[in-house]
Scaffold this active site. Structure first.
Site, mmCIF file in Angstrom:
data_model
loop_
_atom_site.group_PDB
_atom_site.id
_atom_site.type_symbol
_atom_site.label_atom_id
_atom_site.label_comp_id
_atom_site.label_asym_id
_atom_site.label_seq_id
_atom_site.Cartn_x
_atom_site.Cartn_y
_atom_site.Cartn_z
ATOM 1 C CB ALA A 175 35.811 40.195 61.215
ATOM 2 C CG ASN A 227 37.083 40.356 65.452
ATOM 3 O OD1 ASN A 227 38.436 40.539 65.173
ATOM 4 N ND2 ASN A 227 36.189 41.259 65.756
ATOM 5 C CG ASP A 284 41.999 38.611 65.421
ATOM 6 O OD1 ASP A 284 42.741 37.625 65.161
ATOM 7 O OD2 ASP A 284 41.584 39.438 64.392
ATOM 8 C CD GLU A 342 37.090 44.775 66.548
ATOM 9 O OE1 GLU A 342 38.016 44.273 66.319
ATOM 10 O OE2 GLU A 342 36.218 44.859 66.124
ATOM 11 C CG ASP A 379 72.884 67.867 84.407
ATOM 12 O OD1 ASP A 379 73.109 68.488 83.629
ATOM 13 O OD2 ASP A 379 71.987 68.011 85.250
#
Ligand code: ADP
Ligand code: MG
Length: 865
Positions: free
Chosen positions: A276, A693, A697, A280, A322
């Protein structure tokens, strides 16, 4: 390459191949493309994802759960949940990878090279991939050779074969003598660069049959480099992983030691916490954000050639650009001219005395009329096109002039010399030498005329006109037309022309925007100082305190002197391409990130040296494009500034994802450890942690990469090279968030277990589960907007709203629906519990907003520092 080749070919007629022949050859030889690396098989990709640390930990957890289910009657819940999560992780990873690859492939297709050739008796421009053996192709300075070919005709052709030989030097080439036994000098090879002269050549091999194709497998193996951000994130992830592992070990030993839990149980909770806490999803979010940035930049005419450039362009401190064609429209019109006889006159007013000047300009001219997609267009330098157009208004043309005085030799234009010379045979046999270029570069014989010319030049230049001078002389019949030293001397001044090239309308605003964003814009031009200054003032590059210098002044400065004053130099006039590298390097030594534009072959080294090399898509040579990190399909300076904004947005979104993912991960570790120390046991089970998780998440974090630019994105200074990832308040915000969630979840756990219920850990667990998941999803609104939340905050990213709604519904149903609830060892809350959830979930967003308002002044300070 072989010294002598066995190659035998049949000469194609001057009119080129016919469509029918092309068709037939295409069937026989295929398409002119290097084969991509063989695709990676699916099982290898899956393996790649399983190999990463969090998947390995999950895999271990599955094994452990299965063991517990079989030998300890632990039930199959854990096994099922963890396996599902593992599968979801891998599938999401594969999907993201595929979509990132797809957008990169599309990107590659956008920057494919073109070739100029001759088919069916007509000159055409075509995609290099369409060439077949036998095709006639034209090559000019700056072209990338599109296929292996033998040289039919050439003038001063020199080629850089570094891509094949590794040695970067100009190799001279010659026409082929016989169809057999060709030497390498008579051949040119795919992928090499034409650095001088021009040629007509016949394609002999395409695609993988070329010399380049034979070594293509070697080239494919080059590794992709990490961007600085990826590097910083990588080390952050490593720290997080280490910390997570540490948390896992602590929890494991605490639960073994203090609670006498079984080894397997303790292992399980330790592993889950580790999973958790590892962010990842972060690498995936980075990849998506970058490739989304690539796409958005392409939509705005900036093609990214290396994904890292998305990030770097957002952080540039200096843009050296330029003038001609980038700041200006590159639509030149001759408005005035001067001759010794006429003085300055309007272009439309052309008495006999002016006609000679016009004729010479028409002769010393390289603009070509080409056919592209069926319609005729004048191809060439804008300066030369302007001349062709002037000729047209006088009812004349290049062809007409050249019939009377054919060109027999030429010394082509080059922006280091700033002039070109052509030699013509007059009807009476004499040679006419015409040189056109910068007045200060033409080898003129001193005379009164030049003094008058100089004065006229300054008048024209002060009116922001680009000035071109023409010198000439007549030589006897038997003079050597290629003795250039001799030819380029003692010329008489025929006259001057003044060309207007108006600034692009959007450029002044773009420069102002850049300045606001802490970016310095520097003009670099081959034009005269006076012209350059006039335009720089017009578009706001040269303001008070800033200076303009010439290439000569630049070369007289020592490195130390230049470093001292470089901050105050905004215009470099009459510079050569080689000066560009020095400008880039000096800025870099001051630790600034530099973007540099370029179009010619000799710009390539500067483009490579710059942090972001930017090539012109329209007027740029293939060589410049090859060397660049970014290509502007519209050659427009304003596009660079748009790309900067996009690059900054990508960076900011990644930072937002970091803030979102990492703060709560820390809270989870603290929560588990502290509650175990308090003797409350684990406030979340392994499967509950893992579900949070994914739902709270992974999904919302993913949608952060889709955040549009914030309105103030161009009101901040660029991120410094060595600025920490956690700078600009990020560290502080993450700490506040981690502490908030730790205290909050511990509080609701205690409340649920000891106040609402009579020591029922399941009530506490359910509260923690809901408050942690919902609270962290709700406070995403405070994270995604660096300004205080307003209605706008909820309107800018609809996808995120839907994603959150979905995630929240899932989270709530897990605690409400009977089967799911039991499955996850959660319980149905009493009404009092739901009130706690409602208020508890709103606390984090409230605290983050409060912090934003309190430190608001602090953040504003960044804008001026
Ligand atoms: P830039 O592209 O930076 O404006 P160039 O190197 O193209 O500058 O041009 C520099 C100078 O060279 C111009 O001011 C002009 O005097 C001269 N010049 C430019 N184009 C041509 C051309 N096609 N033929 C001859 N002289 C040229
Ligand atoms: Mg130019």
């Amino acid at each position: 390459m072989s010294q002598k080749s066995e190659l035998l070919f049949k000469i194609t007629p001057k009119s080129g191949l016919t469509d029918a022949e092309v068709e037939q050859k295409r069937v026989e030889f295929g398409i002119n493309e290097l084969l991509e690396q063989r695709p990676v098989p699916l099982y290898r990709k899956i393996w790649h994802h399983l190999k990463d640390i969090s998947s390995l930990v999950l895999l271990l957890a599955v094994v452990l759960a299965t063991y517990m289910a079989i030998f300890q009657n632990g039930g199959w819940t854990k096994t099922i949940v963890i396996s599902l999560i593992l599968i979801i992780n891998v599938v999401i990873g594969l999907y993201q990878e595929a979509s990132a690859e797809k957008s990169l492939a599309a990107l590659k297709a956008m920057s494919l090279p073109t070739a100029k050739g001759r088919r069916n008796g007509r000159d055409i421009t075509l995609a290099a991939s369409e060439l077949v053996p036998g095709d006639l192709i034209y090559l000019n300075t700056g072209d990338q050779v599109p296929a292996d070919a033998v040289i039919i005709e050439e003038t001063n052709l020199t080629v850089d074969e570094a891509i094949l030989t590794g040695e970067s030097l100009a190799v001279s080439k010659t026409n082929f003598k016989a169809e057999t036994n060709l030497t390498d000098d008579e051949r040119i090879f795919s992928g090499t660069a034409v650095v001088g002269g021009s040629a007509l050549a016949q394609v002999t091999a395409i695609g993988m049959a070329t010399e380049l194709g034979k070594i293509a497998n070697l080239l494919n193996k080059t590794q992709k480099r990490q961007t600085p951000l990826q590097g910083k994130l990588d080390s952050l992830s490593k720290w997080m992983t280490l910390f997570a592992a540490l948390g896992g070990v602590v929890i494991f030993s605490l639960s073994m030691g203090m609670q006498n839990k079984a080894l397997a149980d303790s292992l399980m909770i330790g592993l889950s916490l580790a999973v958790a806490a590892v962010p990842e999803t972060l690498p995936i979010i980075v990849t998506i954000s970058l490739s989304r940035g690539v796409k958005r930049m392409a939509d705005r005419n900036a093609i990214i050639r290396h994904i890292g450039a998305v990030e770097t362009i957002g952080n540039v401190d200096v843009i050296a650009t330029d003038k001609t064609g980038t700041l200006t429209q590159n639509k030149m019109t001759i408005t005035k001219y001067w001759t010794p006889e006429t003085d300055i006159k309007k272009a439309a007013d052309l008495p006999e005395a002016g006609q000679n000047l016009l004729k010479m300009l028409g002769l010393a001219n390289d603009a070509k009329i080409m056919e592209k997609d069926g319609s005729k267009e004048v191809i060439g330098d804008a300066t030369e096109i302007a001349i062709v157009n002037w000729l047209k208004t006088q009812g004349s043309s290049r062809q007409q002039l050249e019939e009377k005085a054919p060109r027999i030799a030429e010394d082509p234009f080059d922006s280091a010399k700033k002039m070109m010379t052509t030699v013509h045979r007059l009807p009476n046999g004499h040679l006419l030498v015409i040189a056109k270029g910068a007045l200060d570069r033409l080898p003129l014989t001193q005379s009164k005329v030049i003094e008058a010319g100089q004065k006229a030049h300054d008048d024209l230049a002060a009116a922001a006109l680009r000035v071109l001078a023409v010198g000439y002389k007549v030589l006897p019949e038997d003079a050597d037309p290629t003795a250039w030293k001799e030819i380029n001397s003692n010329l008489k001044l025929a006259g001057l022309i003044g060309l207007i090239d108006p600034p692009r309308p959007e450029v002044a605003a773009a420069i102002a925007k850049a300045r606001q964003a802490g970016i310095k814009t520097v003009m670099i031009t081959g034009d005269h100082l006076v012209t350059a200054k006039a335009i720089a003032e017009e578009i706001g590059i040269l303001d008070s305190g800033q200076t303009a210098i010439t290439g000569t002044e630049l070369s007289e400065m020592s490195d130390a002197e230049l470093k001292q004053s470089i901050q105050n130099i905004s215009v470099y006039a009459r510079v050569s391409p080689s000066d560009k590298i020095r400008i880039v390097q000096m800025w870099q030594e001051l630790n600034k990130t530099v973007a540099m534009t370029g179009d010619g072959v000799n710009d390539a080294p500067a483009l490579k040296a710059a942090d972001v090399g930017i090539a012109m898509g329209v007027t740029g040579t293939e060589v410049a494009k090859e060397a660049a990190d970014m290509i502007l399909t519209d050659d427009n300076f304003a596009t660079i500034i748009k790309a900067v904004a996009e690059g900054r947005t990508v960076y900011q979104n990644i930072i937002k994802a970091v803030e979102f993912l990492i703060g709560v991960n820390f809270a989870q570790i603290f929560l588990m450890v502290i509650s175990t120390i308090f003797g409350w046991g684990a406030p979340l089970l392994a499967e509950q942690l893992l579900i949070i998780n994914v739902l709270a998440d992974g999904i919302p974090g993913f949608f952060i990469s889709k955040e549009p630019s914030e309105p103030n994105i161009m009101a901040q200074d660029p991120i410094g090279n060595d600025e920490s990832l956690l700078g600009r308040g990020l560290m502080q915000r993450m700490i506040i968030r981690a502490i908030t969630f730790t205290i909050l979840t511990l509080g609701v756990y205690a409340y649920g277990r000891f106040v609402i219920s009579a020591n029922n850990p399941q009530v506490g667990m359910t509260l923690v589960f809901l408050v942690l998941a919902l609270g962290s999803m709700i406070d995403i609104y405070a994270i995604k907007d660096s300004q205080p939340i307003s209605w706008q905050t909820f309107k800018t990213n609809k996808m995120l709203n839907w994603g959150l709604l979905l995630s929240m519904t899932l989270v709530i149903s897990l605690t409400v629906l009977p089967h799911l609830r039991q499955f996850l060892h959660l319980t149905l809350l009493p009404i009092q519990g739901w009130l706690v959830v409602l208020f508890g979930s709103l606390i984090p967003i409230f605290i983050l907003e409060l912090n934003k308002r309190l430190t608001g002044n602090l953040q504003l300070n960044f804008e001026n520092s």
